[in-house]
Design an enzyme around this catalytic site. Structure first.
Site: not given
Ligand code: ATR
Length: 276
Positions: A17, A68, A80, A89, A104, A221, A223
């Site tokens: 992480s 998650k 929401e 998350n 996210d 997305i 990287y």
């Protein structure tokens, strides 16, 4: 010491992480009293593990793989966004209630708005490659920004159809077969790779951008690498491109604000730190 704020990211495994790097950078940058740690909890011990950390005075957490979705039943309430995306998350406390959030989609949209100033999503047609957890956040973000339609293209069509059904109340969401991924790009304004294809160690995303307009926006997305084959191909066509690192950085900002009370900035130093 009473103002010292503790937070952390819970996952299993957790060594990979980047979140501790990001949050500890901001703790230092804003001169705050606090810490942010990587916390390894196995899925079967999530409820007790969370309770133990709360008893130790933690102010909140990020959740990563595989927690998650598993954490949802333990929340007192869901924002929401977390409810619709179906994943949490970020956890924070509001008047003693543990609230599950999902930042996210914010991270995805904010990254585009930072890299392509004043980008207007309204009325645009978007193709999303992939139908996993990341795709859910991407699709939610795009629909909330009023795109005209989202076409989900995934290797496993049934997963794309399930997502289209889950999001049908938020806008027009269609699906396309995996073999059609290059042809469907005619008349499309936004292409997003939300699959793991193109990531170091994974196969490249095999797609031909010939039918895509040079006016289109292409986002990845992934990287690592920062400039994927998809983005290089898009750049060669003259398309606007958006790299994936900013999504990771921007999704962390609202979480940091929940716990530490400061909405942090994304600067070049933090991007360099995370890409090292
Ligand atoms: P995340 O939560 O990060 O989105 P995920 O749920 O495992 O991760 O989703 C990974 C996505 O990459 C899926 O859309 C997956 O396609 P399938 O639904 O068909 O599994 C896609 N993906 C991974 N490897 C792939 C490959 N070799 N070819 C095509 N799609 C692939």
């Amino acid at each position: 010491m009473s103002d010292f704020i503790k937070a952390g990211v819970i996952g299993h495994p957790i060594g990979h992480s980047k979140s501790p790097l990001i949050h500890n950078y901001w703790i230092r940058k804003y001169g705050l009293e606090g810490s942010y740690e990587a916390l390894d909890i196995e899925p079967q011990h999530l409820e007790q593990g969370l309770q133990r950390l709360i008893d130790q005075g933690y102010s909140g957490f990020n959740l990563t793989v595989p927690h998650k979705e598993f954490v949802i039943p333990f929340c007192d309430g869901l924002e929401e966004t977390a409810h619709i995306i179906g994943a949490v998350n970020t956890l924070y406390f509001d008047q003693g209630q543990m609230i599950g959030a999902n930042t996210d989609a914010f991270g995805f949209i904010q990254n585009i708005k930072m890299q392509q100033r004043e980008y207007n999503f309204s009325g645009k047609r978007a193709v999303v490659i992939g139908a996993g957890g990341a795709a859910r956040a991407v699709i939610y973000g795009l629909l909330k920004e009023d795109v005209a339609e989202v076409i989900i293209c995934n290797r496993t069509l049934e997963k794309a159809q399930k997502l289209a059904d889950d999001f049908k109340d938020l806008g027009i969401v269609k699906t396309a077969a995996w073999d059609e991924r290059s042809e469907i790009l005619t008349g499309v304004d936004i292409v997003v790779n939300s699959s793991s294809l193109g990531m170091s160690g994974q196969p490249a995303l095999d797609i031909n951008l010939q039918a895509l307009s040079p006016e289109a926006l292409v986002c990845d997305i992934v990287y690592a690498p920062l400039y994927t084959d998809l983005l290089k191909q898009a750049q060669d066509k003259g398309c606007l491109i958006v790299t994936g690192i900013g999504m990771l950085l921007h999704q962390a900002r609202p979480a940091f604000e929940y716990w530490f009370g400061v909405l942090p900035d994304v600067d070049q130093s933090i991007e360099n730190l995370v890409l090292e």
